[in-house]
Design an enzyme around this catalytic site. Structure first.
Site, PDB file in Angstrom:
ATOM      1  N   VAL A 236       0.880  -1.173   0.000  1.00 24.87           N
ATOM      2  CA  VAL A 236       0.000   0.000   0.000  1.00 24.87           C
ATOM      3  C   VAL A 236       0.916   1.222   0.000  1.00 24.87           C
ATOM      4  CG1 VAL A 236      -2.107  -0.988   0.949  1.00 24.87           C
ATOM      5  CG2 VAL A 236      -0.244  -0.427   2.482  1.00 24.87           C
ATOM      6  N   GLY A 237       1.563   1.443  -1.122  1.00 22.66           N
ATOM      7  CA  GLY A 237       2.732   2.293  -1.227  1.00 22.66           C
ATOM      8  C   GLY A 237       2.606   3.711  -0.712  1.00 22.66           C
TER       9      GLY A 237
ATOM     10  N   GLU B 285       7.217  -2.575  -2.690  1.00 24.07           N
ATOM     11  CA  GLU B 285       7.104  -3.429  -3.884  1.00 24.07           C
ATOM     12  C   GLU B 285       5.672  -3.292  -4.368  1.00 24.07           C
ATOM     13  OE1 GLU B 285       5.471  -6.593  -5.544  1.00 24.07           O
ATOM     14  OE2 GLU B 285       6.412  -7.740  -3.935  1.00 24.07           O
TER      15      GLU B 285
ATOM     16  N   CYS C  81       1.756  -9.494  -8.807  1.00 26.94           N
ATOM     17  CA  CYS C  81       2.283  -8.163  -9.120  1.00 26.94           C
ATOM     18  C   CYS C  81       3.249  -8.181 -10.294  1.00 26.94           C
ATOM     19  CB  CYS C  81       2.978  -7.570  -7.892  1.00 26.94           C
ATOM     20  SG  CYS C  81       4.292  -8.604  -7.230  1.00 26.94           S
TER      21      CYS C  81
END
Length: 509
Positions: A195-196, A213, A247
């Site tokens: 949850v960047g 990531e 991802c």
């Protein structure tokens, strides 16, 4: 599906403080302790393989083959890799010899950062837990926040962690948004997750270093000189593993126009080989994690301009009650299609036709740097051109996603696809900082007294001789005289000859 017991909000700061106290008490200073914990984590996987497989099936409908390959096998391999190499990673590093500084005996130590936070996503709960091996090897204490979207797996790990790992150093926190935000309010010595923006924003308040990531739209470029059977098999597998919820999965295909028909035929063939005539009944295909994610994917598929007859070439079927979306391939997709706006993160594979490799490269460069880029071609020049003129977290030639299982390679993104990396020693490096050490003996003041006041013209002259040497290289564009490298090469060659003669003499004795 199991219900997940959330960690109370009041307990979260207490957990952090307890782990921090254990770290500061030096509980993980001994490398023997760290190796014991790594082995304990490995045995957690080995002793509970079937339970973990069942939990992943309950949460994601995932076949055991995929769970073993991407989750259990990766985490187990990371534990054993760290156990084998930890002494070498921890060894203090010498610095290159410099006669001006050698008397200080300079070295660099790898120092644990402290108490760290790892937030794992839902799609690969154990694979994304693997950075904990680096944190354990580094000597950090760790809080792991597991995903609330995988209640069976998260509940099982919360049960197993205190049975195998030292709860004074390693703890699990379960919960949803409130628990995440409570964790992010606290100061950590390193944090990371998918949850960047939320993680990075919260970390900035405490100047906490982060590793992110994030993923993104990973392109696959297919050249007209590709092996289409191999490319189709590997691309379809990589896209449909875990129902596309990966991802690093190839998000879309950029295929050179003359090769499009061959690739589509090969993809159809492999689709039939993988899933038969009815993928809905296949035991080799996973399900979407939640109804919310299913709704998002279904909406994107409805909006695609590729929904006209003949555009969806395989799949398209959807059953909301079962969170099922068929493995779907869509052709004749344009750059403005709904499928090309955001990361798909599902089993929908758009194919975009481009006139040339240069056009494909330009398209990639006009968008965010991806976590991975895949290129299929038998021509080494084409592969090299794509690698040289693009940016991505990783580049893989004639395959997909395999780099994520290799502990010797860093796994991470660049720019919007993330920063920092993990896997093997790269995970260890994430959770340590380089701490330089100098030892200065008293007699050095005989040589370095020029640094002390009072300053005089005489001491300035000596300082200039040390700090401002004459540049030993010619200016750019000017022809230099005899380079200093040549005498060095001559001396080196003489030493090599001398050593060879000494060896020969020793062998003749």
């Amino acid at each position: 599906m199991s219900s997940l017991e959330y960690t109370s909000l009041e307990e979260i700061p207490k957990i952090r403080e307890h782990l921090r106290a254990s770290f500061r008490a030096g509980k993980a200073l001994d490398v023997v302790y760290r190796k014991e914990q790594l082995l304990q984590l490995a045995y957690l996987i080995q002793d509970n393989t079937e339970r973990l497989q069942d939990a992943l099936y309950q949460d994601l409908g995932r076949p055991k083959h995929e769970s073993n390959l991407f989750d259990l096998g990766v985490l187990l391999g990371e534990c054993l890799y760290a156990y084998k190499h930890i002494e070498r990673w921890l060894k203090p590093q010498s610095v290159p010899f410099n006669i001006n500084w050698s008397a200080f005996s300079p070295r660099v130590y790898k120092q644990a950062k402290g108490t760290v936070l790892i937030i794992t996503p839902f799609n690969f709960p154990l694979y994304c837990l693997a950075p904990i091996t680096g944190a354990i090897a580094a000597g950090c204490s760790v809080v792991v926040k597991l995903s609330e979207l995988t209640p069976s797996t998260s509940s099982l790990l919360a049960e197993l962690f205190p049975k195998y790992l030292d709860p004074d150093m390693y703890r699990v926190v379960n919960g949803g948004i409130d628990e995440n935000m409570k964790l992010l309010e606290l100061q950590w010595d390193h944090s990371g997750g998918k949850v960047g923006k939320i993680v990075a924003t919260a970390a900035a308040k405490h100047l906490t270093p982060v590793t992110l990531e994030l993923g993104g739209k990973c392109p696959a470029i297919v050249d007209e000189n590709a092996d289409f059977e191999v490319a189709a098999k590997r691309l379809l597998w990589g896209k449909m593993v875990n129902a596309g919820q990966t991802c690093a999965a190839p998000d879309y295909i950029l295929v050179v126009k003359g090769a499009e028909a061959k690739l589509i035929e090969a993809l159809k063939k492999q689709h039939s080989n993988f899933y038969g005539t009815n993928p809905h009944t296949s035991s080799s295909f996973s399900r979407i994690i939640s109804h919310g994610h299913w709704d998002r994917l279904s909406d994107v598929l409805k909006k695609t301009k590729g929904k006209l007859p003949g555009q969806i070439i395989t799949g398209g079927d959807r059953v909301r009650e079962e969170k099922y979306i068929a493995p779907t391939i869509v052709q004749n997709v344009t750059a403005y299609d709904s499928l090309m706006q955001d990361e798909i993160f599902g089993p929908i594979f758009p194919i975009v036709s481009v006139p040339s490799i240069d056009t494909a490269v330009k398209y990639v460069n006009d968008h965010d740097h991806p976590l991975a880029l895949y290129v299929f071609s038998k021509d080494a020049k084409v592969r090299g051109h794509v690698r040289k003129y693009t940016n991505s977290g990783a580049v893989v030639e004639n395959d997909v996603m395999m780099h994520g299982s290799m502990p010797a390679l860093p796994f991470g993104g660049v720019g919007p696809s993330g920063y920092g990396s993990h896997k093997g020693q790269h995970s260890f490096n994430t959770f340590v900082y380089q701490r330089p050490l100098l030892y200065s003996p008293n007699w050095l003041d005989l040589l370095l007294s020029i640094r002390f006041p009072p300053y005089t013209d005489a001491t300035l002259k000596k300082i200039n001789g040390v700090a401002l040497p004459t540049i030993p290289y010619p200016r750019p564009g000017e022809k230099g005289g005899i380079s200093w490298q040549w005498p060095l090469l001559v001396v080196s060659a003489a030493l090599i000859i001398y050593k060879q003669d000494a060896i020969r003499r020793a062998l003749n004795v």
